[in-house]
Write a protein that holds these residues in place. Structure first.
Motif, PDB file in Angstrom:
ATOM      1  N   GLY A   1       0.803  -1.214   0.000  1.00 17.06           N
ATOM      2  CA  GLY A   1       0.000   0.000   0.000  1.00 17.06           C
ATOM      3  C   GLY A   1       0.828   1.253   0.000  1.00 17.06           C
ATOM      4  O   GLY A   1       2.050   1.220   0.152  1.00 17.06           O
ATOM      5  N   TRP A   2       0.106   2.336  -0.203  1.00 22.22           N
ATOM      6  CA  TRP A   2       0.694   3.673  -0.109  1.00 22.22           C
ATOM      7  C   TRP A   2      -0.044   4.438   0.988  1.00 22.22           C
ATOM      8  O   TRP A   2      -1.277   4.427   1.041  1.00 22.22           O
ATOM      9  CB  TRP A   2       0.551   4.411  -1.431  1.00 22.22           C
ATOM     10  N   TYR A   3       0.729   5.082   1.825  1.00 21.55           N
ATOM     11  CA  TYR A   3       0.210   5.950   2.863  1.00 21.55           C
ATOM     12  C   TYR A   3       0.851   7.321   2.681  1.00 21.55           C
ATOM     13  O   TYR A   3       1.851   7.462   1.994  1.00 21.55           O
ATOM     14  CB  TYR A   3       0.558   5.402   4.248  1.00 21.55           C
ATOM     15  N   ARG A   4       0.271   8.305   3.329  1.00 27.67           N
ATOM     16  CA  ARG A   4       0.879   9.625   3.279  1.00 27.67           C
ATOM     17  C   ARG A   4       0.755  10.309   4.623  1.00 27.67           C
ATOM     18  O   ARG A   4      -0.148  10.007   5.405  1.00 27.67           O
ATOM     19  CB  ARG A   4       0.252  10.477   2.178  1.00 27.67           C
TER      20      ARG A   4
ATOM     21  N   ASP B   1      -2.753  17.470  -1.443  1.00 27.74           N
ATOM     22  CA  ASP B   1      -2.069  16.183  -1.598  1.00 27.74           C
ATOM     23  C   ASP B   1      -0.604  16.276  -1.170  1.00 27.74           C
ATOM     24  O   ASP B   1       0.094  15.254  -1.146  1.00 27.74           O
ATOM     25  CB  ASP B   1      -2.138  15.718  -3.057  1.00 27.74           C
ATOM     26  N   THR B   2      -0.153  17.471  -0.852  1.00 27.56           N
ATOM     27  CA  THR B   2       1.224  17.640  -0.402  1.00 27.56           C
ATOM     28  C   THR B   2       1.469  16.846   0.874  1.00 27.56           C
ATOM     29  O   THR B   2       0.748  16.999   1.861  1.00 27.56           O
ATOM     30  CB  THR B   2       1.518  19.130  -0.148  1.00 27.56           C
ATOM     31  N   ALA B   3       2.455  15.967   0.827  1.00 26.76           N
ATOM     32  CA  ALA B   3       2.755  15.092   1.960  1.00 26.76           C
ATOM     33  C   ALA B   3       3.973  14.247   1.622  1.00 26.76           C
ATOM     34  O   ALA B   3       4.440  14.238   0.480  1.00 26.76           O
ATOM     35  CB  ALA B   3       1.562  14.172   2.255  1.00 26.76           C
ATOM     36  N   VAL B   4       4.444  13.541   2.629  1.00 27.23           N
ATOM     37  CA  VAL B   4       5.421  12.480   2.385  1.00 27.23           C
ATOM     38  C   VAL B   4       4.637  11.195   2.145  1.00 27.23           C
ATOM     39  O   VAL B   4       3.753  10.849   2.949  1.00 27.23           O
ATOM     40  CB  VAL B   4       6.388  12.303   3.569  1.00 27.23           C
ATOM     41  N   TYR B   5       4.940  10.521   1.073  1.00 27.02           N
ATOM     42  CA  TYR B   5       4.233   9.299   0.695  1.00 27.02           C
ATOM     43  C   TYR B   5       5.119   8.100   1.009  1.00 27.02           C
ATOM     44  O   TYR B   5       6.294   8.049   0.610  1.00 27.02           O
ATOM     45  CB  TYR B   5       3.872   9.333  -0.786  1.00 27.02           C
ATOM     46  N   TYR B   6       4.531   7.148   1.727  1.00 31.16           N
ATOM     47  CA  TYR B   6       5.258   5.975   2.189  1.00 31.16           C
ATOM     48  C   TYR B   6       4.703   4.701   1.555  1.00 31.16           C
ATOM     49  O   TYR B   6       3.479   4.530   1.467  1.00 31.16           O
ATOM     50  CB  TYR B   6       5.136   5.837   3.702  1.00 31.16           C
ATOM     51  N   CYS B   7       5.606   3.848   1.195  1.00 30.47           N
ATOM     52  CA  CYS B   7       5.223   2.515   0.742  1.00 30.47           C
ATOM     53  C   CYS B   7       5.116   1.599   1.954  1.00 30.47           C
ATOM     54  O   CYS B   7       5.920   1.688   2.885  1.00 30.47           O
ATOM     55  CB  CYS B   7       6.272   1.994  -0.229  1.00 30.47           C
ATOM     56  N   ASN B   8       4.131   0.735   1.933  1.00 32.35           N
ATOM     57  CA  ASN B   8       3.888  -0.198   3.036  1.00 32.35           C
ATOM     58  C   ASN B   8       3.721  -1.611   2.501  1.00 32.35           C
ATOM     59  O   ASN B   8       3.109  -1.822   1.463  1.00 32.35           O
ATOM     60  CB  ASN B   8       2.628   0.225   3.788  1.00 32.35           C
ATOM     61  N   ALA B   9       4.282  -2.540   3.252  1.00 35.86           N
ATOM     62  CA  ALA B   9       4.062  -3.958   2.957  1.00 35.86           C
ATOM     63  C   ALA B   9       3.609  -4.628   4.244  1.00 35.86           C
ATOM     64  O   ALA B   9       4.178  -4.384   5.309  1.00 35.86           O
ATOM     65  CB  ALA B   9       5.343  -4.606   2.440  1.00 35.86           C
ATOM     66  N   ASN B  10       2.579  -5.443   4.130  1.00 35.04           N
ATOM     67  CA  ASN B  10       2.017  -6.102   5.312  1.00 35.04           C
ATOM     68  C   ASN B  10       2.099  -7.608   5.152  1.00 35.04           C
ATOM     69  O   ASN B  10       1.695  -8.156   4.127  1.00 35.04           O
ATOM     70  CB  ASN B  10       0.568  -5.686   5.506  1.00 35.04           C
TER      71      ASN B  10
ATOM     72  N   GLN C   1       8.833  12.718  -0.893  1.00 32.14           N
ATOM     73  CA  GLN C   1       8.076  13.961  -0.729  1.00 32.14           C
ATOM     74  C   GLN C   1       7.334  14.321  -2.005  1.00 32.14           C
ATOM     75  O   GLN C   1       7.918  14.335  -3.093  1.00 32.14           O
ATOM     76  CB  GLN C   1       9.021  15.101  -0.354  1.00 32.14           C
ATOM     77  N   VAL C   2       6.066  14.627  -1.858  1.00 31.51           N
ATOM     78  CA  VAL C   2       5.258  15.162  -2.949  1.00 31.51           C
ATOM     79  C   VAL C   2       4.788  16.551  -2.531  1.00 31.51           C
ATOM     80  O   VAL C   2       4.167  16.710  -1.480  1.00 31.51           O
ATOM     81  CB  VAL C   2       4.047  14.259  -3.244  1.00 31.51           C
TER      82      VAL C   2
END
Length: 114
Positions: free
Chosen positions: A35-38, A88-97, A109-110
């Motif tokens: 997933g993607w989180y921000r 939508d400005t934020a740091v976007y993180y990739c997640n694996a579960n 950073q976006v």
């Protein structure tokens, strides 16, 4: 040790698009979901989009119709973002579960200028 490396962030004008990539150190099909989180300044981290190993996707309301999560090779997940807004400005993180354990990348950073 699972490693996730995000790329593709940057500065874009409102209405523009970006494509984020997340490269994983092992096959993404070894995880229950990717997933993607921000996280925006002063706010909590929130889900943007997620895809399960079976291919089911779910999106946050703000992402529906604008963002698309995809997997085009066994070791990467992508987030296509269209019609970007200043919020939508934020740091976007990739997640694996996997088995209730979460793994995170360092973030990308976006920044969307209005």
């Amino acid at each position: 040790q699972v490693q996730l490396l995000e790329s593709g962030g940057g500065l874009v004008q409102a209405g523009g698009s970006l494509r984020l990539s997340c490269a994983a150190s092992e096959s993404i099909f070894e995880f229950n979901s990717m997933g993607w989180y921000r996280q925006a300044p002063g706010k909590e981290r929130e889900l943007v989009a997620r895809i399960t190993v079976g291919g089911t996707t779910n999106y946050a309301d703000f992402a529906k119709g604008r963002f698309t999560i995809s997997r085009e090779n066994p070791n990467a997940v992508y987030l296509q973002m269209l019609g970007l807004k200043s919020e939508d400005t934020a740091v976007y993180y990739c997640n694996a579960n996997r088995l209730s354990k979460n793994y995170w990348g360092q973030g990308t950073q976006v920044t969307v200028s209005s």
